[in-house]
Design a protein around this motif. Sequence first.
Motif, short mmCIF file in Angstrom:
data_model
loop_
_atom_site.label_atom_id
_atom_site.label_comp_id
_atom_site.label_asym_id
_atom_site.label_seq_id
_atom_site.Cartn_x
_atom_site.Cartn_y
_atom_site.Cartn_z
N VAL A 18 0.82 -1.21 0.00
CA VAL A 18 0.00 0.00 0.00
C VAL A 18 0.85 1.26 0.00
CG1 VAL A 18 -2.03 -1.05 1.05
CG2 VAL A 18 -0.23 -0.12 2.52
N ASP A 19 2.06 1.19 0.56
CA ASP A 19 2.92 2.37 0.58
C ASP A 19 3.29 2.82 -0.83
OD1 ASP A 19 2.73 2.01 3.27
OD2 ASP A 19 4.88 1.74 3.64
N ASP A 20 3.35 1.86 -1.78
CA ASP A 20 3.66 2.21 -3.17
C ASP A 20 2.54 2.98 -3.84
OD1 ASP A 20 6.11 0.98 -2.96
OD2 ASP A 20 5.41 -0.93 -3.76
N PHE A 21 1.37 2.99 -3.22
CA PHE A 21 0.25 3.73 -3.76
C PHE A 21 0.00 5.03 -2.98
CE2 PHE A 21 -0.19 -0.43 -5.44
CZ PHE A 21 -0.84 -0.30 -6.65
N GLY A 22 0.95 5.38 -2.12
CA GLY A 22 0.87 6.65 -1.42
C GLY A 22 0.39 6.58 0.01
N ALA A 23 0.17 5.39 0.56
CA ALA A 23 -0.25 5.28 1.96
C ALA A 23 0.87 5.73 2.89
CB ALA A 23 -0.66 3.85 2.28
N LYS A 24 0.53 6.48 3.92
CA LYS A 24 1.52 7.02 4.86
C LYS A 24 1.72 6.12 6.08
CE LYS A 24 2.10 10.70 2.36
NZ LYS A 24 3.35 10.88 1.57
N GLY A 25 0.63 5.60 6.62
CA GLY A 25 0.76 4.76 7.81
C GLY A 25 1.29 5.52 9.00
N ASP A 26 0.95 6.81 9.10
CA ASP A 26 1.47 7.64 10.19
C ASP A 26 0.47 7.83 11.32
OD1 ASP A 26 -0.38 9.32 9.00
OD2 ASP A 26 1.10 10.79 8.30
N GLY A 27 -0.69 7.19 11.23
CA GLY A 27 -1.70 7.31 12.27
C GLY A 27 -2.46 8.60 12.23
N VAL A 28 -2.24 9.42 11.20
CA VAL A 28 -2.91 10.71 11.07
C VAL A 28 -3.57 10.85 9.71
CG1 VAL A 28 -2.63 13.22 11.09
CG2 VAL A 28 -1.29 11.80 12.67
N THR A 29 -2.81 10.60 8.65
CA THR A 29 -3.29 10.77 7.28
C THR A 29 -4.35 9.73 6.93
OG1 THR A 29 -1.10 11.58 6.64
CG2 THR A 29 -2.55 10.86 4.87
N ASP A 30 -5.39 10.18 6.23
CA ASP A 30 -6.42 9.25 5.74
C ASP A 30 -5.86 8.49 4.54
OD1 ASP A 30 -8.64 7.90 4.93
OD2 ASP A 30 -9.91 9.65 4.59
N ASP A 31 -5.64 7.19 4.70
CA ASP A 31 -5.00 6.38 3.66
C ASP A 31 -5.99 5.59 2.82
OD1 ASP A 31 -2.29 7.00 4.20
OD2 ASP A 31 -2.29 5.63 5.91
N ILE A 32 -7.30 5.84 2.94
CA ILE A 32 -8.28 5.00 2.26
C ILE A 32 -8.12 5.04 0.75
CG2 ILE A 32 -10.06 6.79 2.24
CD1 ILE A 32 -10.52 2.95 2.65
N ILE A 33 -7.80 6.17 0.15
CA ILE A 33 -7.66 6.25 -1.30
C ILE A 33 -6.50 5.39 -1.77
CG2 ILE A 33 -7.14 7.79 -3.23
CD1 ILE A 33 -8.65 10.00 -1.78
N ALA A 34 -5.39 5.45 -1.07
CA ALA A 34 -4.23 4.66 -1.44
C ALA A 34 -4.50 3.16 -1.26
CB ALA A 34 -3.02 5.08 -0.60
N ILE A 35 -5.17 2.79 -0.17
CA ILE A 35 -5.47 1.37 0.06
C ILE A 35 -6.43 0.86 -1.00
CG2 ILE A 35 -6.47 -0.29 1.68
CD1 ILE A 35 -5.56 1.57 3.96
N ASP A 36 -7.48 1.63 -1.29
CA ASP A 36 -8.43 1.23 -2.33
C ASP A 36 -7.74 1.05 -3.67
OD1 ASP A 36 -10.68 1.03 -0.75
OD2 ASP A 36 -11.39 3.08 -1.15
#
Length: 463
Positions: A18-36
């Motif tokens: 998921v990080d390759d799609f822009g997910a941050k995993g920082d506990g703050v940023t909304d990562d739903i778009i990257a995960i989807d």
Amino acid sequence: MALTKATNRMTSGAEVHVDDFGAKGDGVTDDIIAIDAAVAAVSAAGGGIVRFRKATYMKSTDLVIPTRVKLIGDGMDVTIIKNTAANIDGISFGATASARHGGIEGIQILGNSGDTTNIGLQFHSTNGYAHGVFKDIYLIYFGKGMSSGDQLWECQFNGIRSSYAVDYSFYFVGVAGTSSDNLLTKLYSDKVGNTAGAGTGRGFHIVTALRKSTLLNCTVGDTTSTDTQLYITGSFLNILGGNIEGFTLADTKSAVYVGYNSVVSINGMTVQNVAGPAVGEAYVYHSTATTRLTLTSNMQLNPSVPGNLKSMRVSGIGGKIFHTGNRSDADIAYTSTSAGDSGTEIVEVEGRLFLKAIEIDLSGAATTEMLLYLDNLYGYMKSCNVVYSEATSADAGVAINLGNTTDPTFFGTITNAVSKALWSTEEMTIDDRRITKPVILTCVGGKTGTGKAVVTIEYSIME
């Protein structure tokens, strides 16, 4: 750029991060778009794996997983997918069509304290799911921890823990006869209902679902709920091992409920440290004429208040309960609840029985004899009979006690208050049948005249 990197990796193994799609995993940023986006890319390639690292990934909407997609993290304690707001569903399967050959491994799905209507791991009611593998998953703070609203076929669920669910930790409701051949291993319901106040919440709720399936070493513990914790109707289940422990039952509830067209075998389950109402409710409740319940030799029922609960309450309009008698509990209790009740047939299936006998001299000195010692085993005391092998004199009675190393009258006592003819017999009333300690026979002795008796116990061993 990120999509290109992911696509190149995917073409060689259908595996992305998921990080390759822009997910941050920082506990703050909304990562739903990257995960989807990562999930959609794997799905478009015909299926594969979406990986997550040790991090907290935030999401603002339900994460919907299509067929042949599996999510893998670094462990359910370190890879966390967390909702940004209240009452958002966690991860869903089969939302738009029947799905199969996917799963989740090593991920914590985290709601928010106070959530009441959402679901942590969901299999949608409009479609089924088949051949999935779901393991090492932690579900925290949801209305329902895990929920299946329709058919599940040949799925494996292993090492899933649900904590602080409001209504149900594990909720399975399906279409009659369609959900089958699933294996559920080490599912753990923890603190169900604790955030909603005492009295509510159920560990396992299985209604017309999971037919021809097996529950292996599943557990319910540490709950303030007073509701039934294993509720089964309309299902064909084999239950092996597991524990239900550490709560208090309401007056009309039981630890285990089996009813309505169910065929259930329970082997090796322990129900313990369960307080209950003084009115004498049940550990296992069975109802309706079409229900078949088999309690096999290893089932252990250990009330926190001995004598406060019967082992079973059998109720309804007929039906059968089969049991071997090899259980550490009190007698089976039958309770009729409706006019014209035809009765329930209670069938004892012969288990491995053993006899032990010893002769005592009623006129001799007080004696103490060890009748039985089971090393690392549990037993069940079926009966105790006293046969007078010598006619006795007509004077004061002599007490014969059957107990253990803690309580000399744990099982019961007999006092022969009158003289006894040769070979006359008395049967001891057994107060408690659990054999968990060495069995001790004591005789007060001191009878004037003559008199001998043979004390015989019949017991079985939980293997």
